[in-house]
Design a protein around this motif. Structure first.
Motif, PDB file in Angstrom:
ATOM      1  N   ALA A 181      10.929  -3.928 124.322  1.00 38.85           N
ATOM      2  CA  ALA A 181      11.881  -4.532 125.612  1.00 38.85           C
ATOM      3  C   ALA A 181      11.889  -5.818 125.432  1.00 38.85           C
ATOM      4  CB  ALA A 181      11.513  -3.877 127.020  1.00 38.85           C
ATOM      5  N   SER A 182      10.825  -6.550 125.369  1.00 39.63           N
ATOM      6  CA  SER A 182      10.736  -8.021 125.643  1.00 39.63           C
ATOM      7  C   SER A 182      11.658  -8.790 124.358  1.00 39.63           C
ATOM      8  CB  SER A 182       9.410  -8.337 125.687  1.00 39.63           C
ATOM      9  OG  SER A 182       8.607  -8.282 124.353  1.00 39.63           O
ATOM     10  N   LYS A 183      11.673  -7.983 123.290  1.00 38.24           N
ATOM     11  CA  LYS A 183      12.287  -8.894 122.055  1.00 38.24           C
ATOM     12  C   LYS A 183      13.713  -8.647 122.198  1.00 38.24           C
ATOM     13  CE  LYS A 183       8.823  -8.619 118.985  1.00 38.24           C
ATOM     14  NZ  LYS A 183       7.893  -7.502 118.871  1.00 38.24           N
ATOM     15  N   ASP A 184      14.257  -9.767 121.725  1.00 38.93           N
ATOM     16  CA  ASP A 184      15.703  -9.988 121.711  1.00 38.93           C
ATOM     17  C   ASP A 184      16.402  -8.946 120.270  1.00 38.93           C
ATOM     18  OD1 ASP A 184      15.792 -12.074 123.454  1.00 38.93           O
ATOM     19  OD2 ASP A 184      16.210 -13.589 122.005  1.00 38.93           O
ATOM     20  N   TYR A 185      17.540  -8.456 120.489  1.00 37.23           N
ATOM     21  CA  TYR A 185      17.890  -7.703 119.242  1.00 37.23           C
ATOM     22  C   TYR A 185      19.411  -7.904 119.085  1.00 37.23           C
ATOM     23  CZ  TYR A 185      20.000  -4.095 122.485  1.00 37.23           C
ATOM     24  OH  TYR A 185      20.656  -3.405 123.286  1.00 37.23           O
ATOM     25  N   ILE A 186      19.893  -7.430 117.786  1.00 39.34           N
ATOM     26  CA  ILE A 186      21.140  -7.688 117.474  1.00 39.34           C
ATOM     27  C   ILE A 186      21.825  -6.474 117.577  1.00 39.34           C
ATOM     28  CG2 ILE A 186      22.688  -8.292 115.287  1.00 39.34           C
ATOM     29  CD1 ILE A 186      20.471 -10.356 114.548  1.00 39.34           C
TER      30      ILE A 186
ATOM     31  N   MET B  33      20.511  -9.180 124.229  1.00 44.85           N
ATOM     32  CA  MET B  33      21.113  -8.567 123.287  1.00 44.85           C
ATOM     33  C   MET B  33      22.229  -9.497 122.537  1.00 44.85           C
ATOM     34  SD  MET B  33      23.511  -5.047 123.904  1.00 44.85           S
ATOM     35  CE  MET B  33      25.499  -5.270 123.652  1.00 44.85           C
ATOM     36  N   ASN B  34      21.955  -9.606 121.321  1.00 43.57           N
ATOM     37  CA  ASN B  34      22.637 -10.683 120.512  1.00 43.57           C
ATOM     38  C   ASN B  34      23.581 -10.106 119.636  1.00 43.57           C
ATOM     39  OD1 ASN B  34      21.385 -12.988 121.735  1.00 43.57           O
ATOM     40  ND2 ASN B  34      19.752 -12.859 120.163  1.00 43.57           N
ATOM     41  N   GLY B  35      24.821 -10.856 119.378  1.00 47.48           N
ATOM     42  CA  GLY B  35      25.719 -10.204 118.383  1.00 47.48           C
ATOM     43  C   GLY B  35      25.119 -10.640 116.910  1.00 47.48           C
ATOM     44  N   LYS B  36      25.792 -10.379 115.703  1.00 50.26           N
ATOM     45  CA  LYS B  36      25.418 -10.481 114.574  1.00 50.26           C
ATOM     46  C   LYS B  36      25.228 -12.038 114.110  1.00 50.26           C
ATOM     47  CE  LYS B  36      26.521  -6.661 111.914  1.00 50.26           C
ATOM     48  NZ  LYS B  36      27.597  -6.164 110.862  1.00 50.26           N
TER      49      LYS B  36
ATOM     50  N   TYR C 250      19.799   4.274 122.033  1.00 51.85           N
ATOM     51  CA  TYR C 250      18.679   4.340 120.803  1.00 51.85           C
ATOM     52  C   TYR C 250      18.580   2.714 120.310  1.00 51.85           C
ATOM     53  CZ  TYR C 250      15.472   5.829 117.063  1.00 51.85           C
ATOM     54  OH  TYR C 250      14.367   5.926 116.346  1.00 51.85           O
ATOM     55  N   GLY C 251      19.814   2.323 119.798  1.00 51.40           N
ATOM     56  CA  GLY C 251      19.727   0.903 119.461  1.00 51.40           C
ATOM     57  C   GLY C 251      18.912  -0.100 120.348  1.00 51.40           C
ATOM     58  N   ASP C 252      19.041   0.257 121.596  1.00 51.90           N
ATOM     59  CA  ASP C 252      18.428  -0.770 122.680  1.00 51.90           C
ATOM     60  C   ASP C 252      16.882  -0.393 122.658  1.00 51.90           C
ATOM     61  OD1 ASP C 252      17.448  -1.621 125.096  1.00 51.90           O
ATOM     62  OD2 ASP C 252      19.409  -2.422 125.445  1.00 51.90           O
TER      63      ASP C 252
ATOM     64  N   PRO D  15      32.310  -7.353 137.690  1.00 48.33           N
ATOM     65  CA  PRO D  15      32.392  -6.165 136.615  1.00 48.33           C
ATOM     66  C   PRO D  15      31.017  -6.215 135.964  1.00 48.33           C
ATOM     67  CG  PRO D  15      33.765  -8.089 136.107  1.00 48.33           C
ATOM     68  CD  PRO D  15      33.409  -8.407 137.420  1.00 48.33           C
ATOM     69  N   LEU D  16      30.534  -4.801 135.521  1.00 53.56           N
ATOM     70  CA  LEU D  16      29.435  -4.813 134.790  1.00 53.56           C
ATOM     71  C   LEU D  16      29.757  -5.446 133.409  1.00 53.56           C
ATOM     72  CD1 LEU D  16      28.466  -0.919 135.600  1.00 53.56           C
ATOM     73  CD2 LEU D  16      27.158  -2.991 136.151  1.00 53.56           C
ATOM     74  N   HIS D  17      28.844  -6.059 133.055  1.00 52.06           N
ATOM     75  CA  HIS D  17      28.785  -6.729 131.589  1.00 52.06           C
ATOM     76  C   HIS D  17      27.623  -6.278 130.611  1.00 52.06           C
ATOM     77  CE1 HIS D  17      26.170  -9.646 132.382  1.00 52.06           C
ATOM     78  NE2 HIS D  17      26.988 -10.116 133.481  1.00 52.06           N
ATOM     79  N   VAL D  18      27.695  -6.430 129.426  1.00 52.40           N
ATOM     80  CA  VAL D  18      26.532  -6.018 128.682  1.00 52.40           C
ATOM     81  C   VAL D  18      25.002  -6.640 129.269  1.00 52.40           C
ATOM     82  CG1 VAL D  18      27.765  -5.689 126.554  1.00 52.40           C
ATOM     83  CG2 VAL D  18      26.866  -8.030 126.857  1.00 52.40           C
ATOM     84  N   GLY D  19      25.107  -7.663 130.122  1.00 56.45           N
ATOM     85  CA  GLY D  19      23.830  -7.938 130.587  1.00 56.45           C
ATOM     86  C   GLY D  19      23.155  -6.926 131.321  1.00 56.45           C
TER      87      GLY D  19
END
Ligand code: ARG
Length: 593
Positions: A453-458, A383-386, A446-448, A128-132
């Motif tokens: 791109a190279s940075k992690d984000y929440i 892509m990280n959680g809070k 947009y959030g992404d 299955p496709l996941h957020v990764g």
């Protein structure tokens, strides 16, 4: 069209030259002090040494030459030697109208388009496709659109993971569950059924089950490896099963990607290069690049200037099996032979940085690509959680893409109903849902994309779905606002064609024009640096400039018709630029929200 900064720099260069200085000193930049001026030139300071003169004297002499300039309305020499600049209203207005009338707002197209292949998405069949997988799809799609808009010849390839151990695992599990299936009968010579012996939901359950079993059960794992080997070496029944797995999985993937506004030109996979691997490996051996090391075959890729250890690139394992490496190298060979690209761009998680460094070096060293072929890997962050850890479900599991999208859409739908209520209009559930889907996608993308791109984000649901601030919904809200003004103007009997932008009547109107004039430089930067976040930053500024103008100007109640038509024309251009930009980011705007 020439870039706005280039045109005004030319004017400044002429003035430096006329005053007896090196014209190259006349480079104009955006102002650091928007309270004082719109643009500035620091050339007088740069020239002081060369000409043994106080910078303010040079600046004064240059300013003198610009008294009758048709470009600048104000040129002020400010200590110690700045040239503070404002452009003429009619000059920027003419530029606006030229943008409006030109194809792609006058963006200059390359003399010779490059052929670019973008390798993105990279899902693994039957998993299955996941957020990764989300980031690769979102960023890759935007890059593809940016390159295409910049005038290049672009091919997007999904590069399916369709050939590895996961296939053997699925086959092994199926065999345990339904050993009677004809695919497992080695003596069967007839046609195989056209219908797959499983559905997509079964398939998605089979893989994780099989994978878990193989981690605990050695014999099971050995069976899966054996099945993978048989599949790769042409066992008829296994191939037929594999065809079913691919067909079922691909039709599901197509649906999922379509929901994300992601489209691939090629649906090739690792399996497509299976047959060219032996020849490629043979050649690497024959040319003396590949050598045997502890039974495996490797190519050295380290270079003298390396500051960190770059291990050799392994092309065959000691059991003779090929690896992820091998398929990527063979895919490069195939792409060069079939499409002769000038540039290959890959999108994966940045944990594959070293891997791609090895593959690219190996491809260069062994002559799979030409010297001038560009190989680019864009490694993106997580892509990280809070909590700052990779995004998970509330239960702590891997978040499936469709669940994430569902959550966003629910939140968006709530906000849309809320907004309709405060604005006092009726919205039915169906329209709200459709709008939520469009706005939700913008929120996610947009959030992404607004991050480098190279940075992690929440991943912050509240922030991403907000109608205010640096968010997708805010941009859409701005576009919807313009659409609504244009619609009302048309209802009043106003014409939306053959209208021209007039000279700015106030500072916020001029500021909006100046923002629009930066479009070309921004687009060039986004293409050259492969950086969708530049588009986000630009449209956020543009939306802010528009909203400021909107709040200060009573457009629809203006009694001077000419003035009103000019504003409407400016709004139209603003809307078109914003819509073009979001299209390049891979989302669109609803009619209302
Ligand atoms: N399927 C791979 C994965 O899930 C990504 C493929 C990326 N592209 C490539 N040419 N290696 O990690």
């Amino acid at each position: 069209m020439k870039k706005f900064l280039d045109i005004i720099s030319e004017e400044m260069k002429k003035a430096f030259e006329a005053a007896g200085y090196d014209p190259e000193l006349g480079k104009v930049t955006l102002s650091n002090r928007p309270d004082l001026c719109e643009f500035q030139c620091n050339g007088a300071m740069a020239g002081a040494k060369q000409y043994h003169k106080a910078p303010i004297m040079i600046a004064n002499e240059v300013a003198d030459k610009l008294q009758d300039s048709t470009v600048f309305s104000e040129v002020t020499a400010a200590p110690p030697g700045f040239l503070n600049l404002k452009v003429r209203e009619n000059f920027i207005t003419a530029y606006m109208n030229e943008m409006e009338q030109s194809d792609k707002f006058g963006l200059v197209m390359p003399d010779k388009p490059q052929k670019i292949i973008i390798d993105y998405g990279g899902p693994n069949v039957a998993k299955p496709l996941h957020v990764g997988h989300l980031r690769s799809a979102i960023i890759g799609e935007s890059i593809k659109r940016i390159c295409r808009y910049a005038g290049h010849d672009v091919i997007g390839d999904i590069h399916l993971g369709d050939w590895g151990l996961q296939m053997g695992l699925i086959i092994t599990e199926l065999k345990q569950r339904q050993p009677e299936l004809v695919y497992f009968d080695d003596n069967y010579t007839g046609e195989y059924p056209a219908e797959a012996p499983f559905t997509i939901s079964e398939l998605e359950e089979i893989y994780p089950t099989a994978s878990a079993k193989s981690k605990e059960d050695e014999a099971y794992k050995a069976a899966a490896m054996e099945a993978t080997y048989k599949l790769q070496n042409g066992a008829r029944g296994y191939r037929a099963l594999w065809d079913h797995i691919i067909a079922v999985s691909v039709s599901d993937l197509k649906k999922n990607y379509a929901n994300l506004n992601v489209e691939f030109d090629l649906w090739k996979g690792e399996s497509d290069v299976h047959d060219i691997i032996p020849g490629m490996v043979e050649k690497m051996k024959r040319d003396g690049f590949a050598y045997e090391s502890e039974g495996a075959w490797v190519v050295d890729v380290k270079e003298e200037t390396d500051t960190k250890e770059i291990p050799p690139c392994m092309i065959l394992k000691s059991d003779g099996a090929s690896l992820y490496n091998t398929t990527d190298l063979a895919t490069i060979q195939d792409r060069m032979e079939t499409y002769a690209p000038d540039k290959l761009i890959y999108l994966t998680d940045k944990r594959q940085d070293l891997y791609f460094e090895q593959v690219f070096r190996c491809a260069r060293k062994t002559g799979l690509v030409k010297d001038e072929t560009e190989l680019v890997h864009i490694g993106f962050g997580t892509m990280n959680g809070k909590d700052g850890k990779p995004f998970k479900t509330r239960e702590g599991g891997v978040m499936r893409l469709e669940n994430l999208i569902r959550e966003i859409n629910e939140e968006m739908s709530r906000k849309i109903h809320e907004n309709a209520e405060t604005k006092g209009y009726q919205i039915d559930t169906k329209e709200a849902e459709e709008t939520a889907r469009i706005v939700g996608l913008a929120a996610i993308k947009y959030g992404d994309l607004s991050n480098q791109a190279s940075k992690d984000y929440i991943f912050d649901m509240d922030r991403f779905t907000s109608f205010e601030g640096d968010t997708g919904p805010y941009i859409l809200y701005t576009i919807v606002r313009i659409k609504s003004i244009l619609a009302k103007y048309a209802e009043q009997g106003g014409k939306l064609t053959d209208i021209v932008i007039g000279e700015a009547a106030n500072a916020s109107e001029k500021a909006l024009m100046l923002e629009l004039s930066q479009f070309h430089a921004m687009m060039e930067g986004a293409f050259e640096e492969i950086a969708p976040h530049k588009i986000c930053a630009y449209i956020y500024d543009l939306a802010n400039a528009f909203n400021k103008f909107y709040h200060e100007t009573k457009i629809l109640t203006e009694t001077d018709d000419g003035k009103k038509a000019g504003w409407i024309a400016l709004l139209k251009l603003t809307k078109e630029v914003l819509e073009t930009c979001i299209e390049l980011l891979g989302f669109s705007a609803p009619e209302r929200m």
